[in-house]
Each structure stands twice: as structure tokens, then as C-alpha cells.
Write a protein that holds these residues in place. Structure first.
Motif, PDB file in Angstrom:
ATOM      1  N   SER A   1     -51.364  42.199  47.465  1.00  0.00           N
ATOM      2  CA  SER A   1     -50.291  41.514  46.763  1.00  0.00           C
ATOM      3  C   SER A   1     -50.861  40.303  46.030  1.00  0.00           C
ATOM      4  CB  SER A   1     -49.205  41.076  47.743  1.00  0.00           C
ATOM      5  OG  SER A   1     -49.758  40.335  48.810  1.00  0.00           O
ATOM      6  N   VAL A   2     -50.278  39.984  44.874  1.00  0.00           N
ATOM      7  CA  VAL A   2     -50.828  38.958  43.990  1.00  0.00           C
ATOM      8  C   VAL A   2     -49.766  37.912  43.683  1.00  0.00           C
ATOM      9  CG1 VAL A   2     -51.832  38.517  41.721  1.00  0.00           C
ATOM     10  CG2 VAL A   2     -52.430  40.590  42.954  1.00  0.00           C
ATOM     11  N   LEU A   3     -50.163  36.654  43.752  1.00  0.00           N
ATOM     12  CA  LEU A   3     -49.326  35.545  43.312  1.00  0.00           C
ATOM     13  C   LEU A   3     -49.883  35.039  41.991  1.00  0.00           C
ATOM     14  CD1 LEU A   3     -48.053  32.582  45.508  1.00  0.00           C
ATOM     15  CD2 LEU A   3     -48.927  32.193  43.202  1.00  0.00           C
ATOM     16  N   VAL A   4     -49.032  34.956  40.977  1.00  0.00           N
ATOM     17  CA  VAL A   4     -49.425  34.442  39.674  1.00  0.00           C
ATOM     18  C   VAL A   4     -48.725  33.111  39.452  1.00  0.00           C
ATOM     19  CG1 VAL A   4     -49.423  34.804  37.185  1.00  0.00           C
ATOM     20  CG2 VAL A   4     -49.779  36.750  38.735  1.00  0.00           C
ATOM     21  N   ALA A   5     -49.501  32.036  39.419  1.00  0.00           N
ATOM     22  CA  ALA A   5     -48.963  30.694  39.193  1.00  0.00           C
ATOM     23  C   ALA A   5     -49.405  30.243  37.805  1.00  0.00           C
ATOM     24  CB  ALA A   5     -49.478  29.732  40.264  1.00  0.00           C
ATOM     25  N   SER A   6     -48.453  30.140  36.895  1.00  0.00           N
ATOM     26  CA  SER A   6     -48.816  29.780  35.529  1.00  0.00           C
ATOM     27  C   SER A   6     -48.053  28.556  35.047  1.00  0.00           C
ATOM     28  CB  SER A   6     -48.555  30.944  34.568  1.00  0.00           C
ATOM     29  OG  SER A   6     -48.901  30.568  33.243  1.00  0.00           O
ATOM     30  N   ASP A   7     -48.791  27.650  34.447  1.00  0.00           N
ATOM     31  CA  ASP A   7     -48.180  26.571  33.682  1.00  0.00           C
ATOM     32  C   ASP A   7     -47.328  27.187  32.573  1.00  0.00           C
ATOM     33  OD1 ASP A   7     -47.896  23.837  32.632  1.00  0.00           O
ATOM     34  OD2 ASP A   7     -49.246  24.516  31.042  1.00  0.00           O
ATOM     35  N   LEU A   8     -46.368  26.425  32.078  1.00  0.00           N
ATOM     36  CA  LEU A   8     -45.473  26.940  31.042  1.00  0.00           C
ATOM     37  C   LEU A   8     -45.813  26.397  29.656  1.00  0.00           C
ATOM     38  CD1 LEU A   8     -42.076  26.911  32.975  1.00  0.00           C
ATOM     39  CD2 LEU A   8     -43.627  28.834  32.569  1.00  0.00           C
TER      40      LEU A   8
ATOM     41  N   PHE B   1     -44.492  36.139  40.777  1.00  0.00           N
ATOM     42  CA  PHE B   1     -44.700  35.265  39.621  1.00  0.00           C
ATOM     43  C   PHE B   1     -44.020  33.925  39.870  1.00  0.00           C
ATOM     44  CE2 PHE B   1     -43.363  33.597  35.445  1.00  0.00           C
ATOM     45  CZ  PHE B   1     -44.621  33.380  34.917  1.00  0.00           C
ATOM     46  N   VAL B   2     -44.811  32.846  39.782  1.00  0.00           N
ATOM     47  CA  VAL B   2     -44.314  31.502  40.098  1.00  0.00           C
ATOM     48  C   VAL B   2     -44.527  30.589  38.893  1.00  0.00           C
ATOM     49  CG1 VAL B   2     -44.423  29.556  41.700  1.00  0.00           C
ATOM     50  CG2 VAL B   2     -44.942  31.872  42.511  1.00  0.00           C
ATOM     51  N   PRO B   3     -43.501  30.343  38.088  1.00  0.00           N
ATOM     52  CA  PRO B   3     -43.633  29.324  37.040  1.00  0.00           C
ATOM     53  C   PRO B   3     -44.018  27.996  37.674  1.00  0.00           C
ATOM     54  CG  PRO B   3     -41.601  30.587  36.782  1.00  0.00           C
ATOM     55  CD  PRO B   3     -42.159  30.949  38.124  1.00  0.00           C
ATOM     56  N   THR B   4     -45.029  27.334  37.114  1.00  0.00           N
ATOM     57  CA  THR B   4     -45.600  26.146  37.741  1.00  0.00           C
ATOM     58  C   THR B   4     -45.746  25.068  36.676  1.00  0.00           C
ATOM     59  OG1 THR B   4     -46.809  27.621  39.247  1.00  0.00           O
ATOM     60  CG2 THR B   4     -47.514  25.338  39.168  1.00  0.00           C
ATOM     61  N   THR B   5     -44.867  24.074  36.713  1.00  0.00           N
ATOM     62  CA  THR B   5     -44.736  23.159  35.587  1.00  0.00           C
ATOM     63  C   THR B   5     -44.613  21.703  36.012  1.00  0.00           C
ATOM     64  OG1 THR B   5     -43.350  22.644  33.659  1.00  0.00           O
ATOM     65  CG2 THR B   5     -42.225  23.542  35.581  1.00  0.00           C
ATOM     66  N   THR B   6     -44.936  20.809  35.094  1.00  0.00           N
ATOM     67  CA  THR B   6     -44.719  19.384  35.303  1.00  0.00           C
ATOM     68  C   THR B   6     -43.290  18.998  34.934  1.00  0.00           C
ATOM     69  OG1 THR B   6     -47.053  19.022  34.808  1.00  0.00           O
ATOM     70  CG2 THR B   6     -45.662  17.094  34.749  1.00  0.00           C
ATOM     71  N   ARG B   7     -42.547  19.899  34.340  1.00  0.00           N
ATOM     72  CA  ARG B   7     -41.147  19.634  33.980  1.00  0.00           C
ATOM     73  C   ARG B   7     -40.313  19.288  35.213  1.00  0.00           C
ATOM     74  NH1 ARG B   7     -38.408  22.918  29.358  1.00  0.00           N
ATOM     75  NH2 ARG B   7     -40.090  23.209  27.844  1.00  0.00           N
ATOM     76  N   THR B   8     -39.263  18.510  34.998  1.00  0.00           N
ATOM     77  CA  THR B   8     -38.286  18.288  36.051  1.00  0.00           C
ATOM     78  C   THR B   8     -37.491  19.564  36.275  1.00  0.00           C
ATOM     79  OG1 THR B   8     -36.560  17.573  34.519  1.00  0.00           O
ATOM     80  CG2 THR B   8     -38.070  15.871  35.352  1.00  0.00           C
ATOM     81  N   VAL B   9     -36.746  19.595  37.359  1.00  0.00           N
ATOM     82  CA  VAL B   9     -35.903  20.761  37.638  1.00  0.00           C
ATOM     83  C   VAL B   9     -34.913  20.977  36.498  1.00  0.00           C
ATOM     84  CG1 VAL B   9     -34.159  21.701  39.196  1.00  0.00           C
ATOM     85  CG2 VAL B   9     -36.159  20.515  40.137  1.00  0.00           C
ATOM     86  N   GLU B  10     -34.300  19.908  36.025  1.00  0.00           N
ATOM     87  CA  GLU B  10     -33.330  20.026  34.925  1.00  0.00           C
ATOM     88  C   GLU B  10     -33.981  20.606  33.673  1.00  0.00           C
ATOM     89  OE1 GLU B  10     -30.369  17.181  32.226  1.00  0.00           O
ATOM     90  OE2 GLU B  10     -31.571  16.316  33.840  1.00  0.00           O
ATOM     91  N   GLN B  11     -35.166  20.132  33.335  1.00  0.00           N
ATOM     92  CA  GLN B  11     -35.861  20.647  32.159  1.00  0.00           C
ATOM     93  C   GLN B  11     -36.270  22.096  32.348  1.00  0.00           C
ATOM     94  OE1 GLN B  11     -38.943  17.725  32.150  1.00  0.00           O
ATOM     95  NE2 GLN B  11     -37.909  16.352  30.732  1.00  0.00           N
TER      96      GLN B  11
END
Length: 286
Positions: A2-9, A63-73
Motif C-alpha cells: 500500500s502506498v501513501l502519496v503526500a503532495s504539496d498543492l 492520497f494526502v493533500p499536504t499544504t501550508t494553507r489554513t483549513v479554510e483556504q
């Protein structure tokens, strides 16, 4: 497997109009899909091809979106495919599970920061005192975890980010310049720590990662395999690692190549795991 993909947006998978980098003739430009609207206006895009690849990637990986954005953004973004069960916001300060912040994780992060670095208000006070109104547009905090400035990039002195970094480092903070934003982030506030938490909860075997900024470096280093585009802070610094693939393309074209590479690796691992499961089942029946 199984694979986890963590990507910046931003500037890795999705791009504002200013960051698209469409340097080809207009008639040859790729078709684009808008994935974010802000105040009634389209804001972020990926290519239609990348959208299809991303939808498949969600099917064959965690797939895990991984961002510096706030939750609202982050909630403004509508990526193709099914919604991800996990998402990481605020540079690792918020872990979303089925769309809602995990309070236990957030409390652990805040406790770590309280013991490890100068307080947020000290950093914000320094930013307000040193930022010049001639180039400053906004000064903000995000989730009460870190601070950032929105600036007129063309007027920003070249020395400012370096001087800010020199001030912040002994206080346990790091500085990153991304587009029109200057981020001041506590060093222990990392995307990699949050990804490690998701890996522990899901029991995956392999982690793939992608990102373009200095705030993504820890994420890329912690992954089994990683990708970065030909633009951004890491590209400007010539940053590399043994398990890192450098995509030479820039702009939205790089985003398409990255999601294709992530999908190909994930599909191989998924197919291998499926084949192993079928063989194990057959042996059991025999």
C-alpha cells in the motif's frame, strides 16, 4: 504494497494564473481545469490531463493533500476524484480526518511548539516592525501557528528574506519565500511529522512525496521516493537528494508530469499488492 502519496498543492499540483508558465503559443496551450474559486473568481488550475491522472491516483493510493494553507483556504479547493480521507494543513499543524480537524493532533503540535521555539507574537511583532509599507500588502497569522506577509514582490529588497532568516533561526523559526508570500514557520512545525502520523494510522508500506518549496524539504527527505518541479525555492537552491527525481519542466506542465510519475509508481505498487493477495488466497484454497 500500500502506498501513501503526500503532495504539496500550490505550485506543485495546482497553479494560479500567474504561476501557470504557459510559454508555448496560445493554440498549443493545454486545456485547464479550475479547481479553486475565491470571491467568485477562478483562482487555481491544473491541466485536464493531470486531473484525470489525479483521479486515478486517488484510487490506487492513500492520497494526502499536504499544504501550508489554513483549513479554510484548503476547503476552497475541489480536486478531481473522491475526497481524500486525510489532509494535512497549516504545514502539519492541522490533520483533517474525513474533512474535520483532529483536535488531539492539533493539541500535540501546540504542546511541542510551546517548548521548542519563540512565541508567535514575538515573531509577528518583528515582522510588523521590519516590513516596509512600500512593499507590504498584508501581515497575517495562520491557525495561530505561524505568520506570513503578502508583499509586492517586485519592490521587495533582495536582502530582506536573508536578514529575516538570520533573525528567526536562533529563535527556532524558519523562513520561506513563495510567490508573493513570506512565511515564518516554527522549525518543529513540519509536514513530515503529520505524514508520519497518517502512515502510522493507515499502515502503508511506502511513502511518495512531491513539493517545490523549502517548507517541503523535510517531507521529501522523509519519503521513500520524492519529486520536485523545475521551479520554486528548492529548484533555485539546486536542492537534491538520492531518492529525489527532479522534473525539469516548470509551471503547470511540471504538475502534470509529477502527478503522472506518482500515479505510475502507485499503480505498480497497487498491482503488485493485488497480485500477492490473489496468490495468497489461491494458496489458502489449495
Amino acid at each position: 504494497m500500500s502506498v501513501l502519496v503526500a503532495s504539496d498543492l500550490d505550485r506543485t499540483l495546482i497553479y494560479s494564473a500567474a504561476a501557470l508558465g504557459l510559454d508555448m503559443p496560445d493554440a498549443e496551450a493545454p486545456r485547464l481545469l479550475c479547481v479553486e474559486v475565491y470571491q467568485g473568481r477562478p483562482l487555481s488550475y491544473l491541466t485536464e490531463t493531470a486531473a484525470g491522472l489525479l483521479a486515478e491516483l486517488v484510487r490506487t493510493s492513500v492520497f494526502v493533500p499536504t499544504t501550508t494553507r489554513t483549513v479554510e483556504q484548503y476547503r476552497r479547493i475541489r480536486l478531481p476524484g473522491p475526497a481524500s480521507r486525510f489532509a494535512i494543513c497549516a504545514n502539519g499543524g492541522q490533520l483533517l480526518v474525513d474533512g474535520e480537524p483532529d483536535p488531539g493532533w492539533h493539541a500535540r503540535v501546540r504542546a511541542t511548539l510551546a517548548d521548542a521555539c519563540a512565541p508567535l507574537e514575538e515573531v509577528r511583532a518583528h515582522l510588523r516592525a521590519t516590513a516596509d509599507p512600500a512593499w507590504l500588502l498584508k501581515e497575517r497569522s495562520a491557525e495561530e501557528l505561524f505568520a506570513y506577509l503578502v508583499v509586492r514582490r517586485e519592490l521587495l529588497p533582495e536582502s530582506y528574506v536573508k536578514e529575516l532568516s538570520q533573525w528567526a533561526e536562533p529563535r527556532g523559526w524558519t523562513v520561506s519565500l513563495q510567490g508573493r508570500k513570506i512565511y515564518a514557520v516554527p522549525e518543529p512545525l513540519t509536514k513530515s511529522a503529520a505524514v508520519a502520523e497518517v502512515k502510522s494510522r493507515t499502515g502503508v508500506d511506502e511513502v511518495l512525496a512531491a513539493g517545490d518549496s523549502l517548507l517541503d524539504a523535510d517531507l521529501l527527505l522523509a519519503a521513500d521516493r520524492a519529486w520536485r518541479p523545475g521551479h520554486g525555492e528548492l529548484a533555485a537552491a539546486g536542492w537534491t537528494a538520492p531518492h529525489l527525481t527532479v522534473v525539469e519542466e516548470k509551471g503547470v506542465a511540471a504538475g502534470e508530469i509529477i502527478v503522472r510519475a506518482l500515479g505510475e509508481r502507485s499503480s505498480v505498487s497497487w498491482a503488485r499488492a493485488r497480485s500477492q493477495a490473489i496468490r495468497a488466497l489461491s494458496r489458502g484454497r489449495g
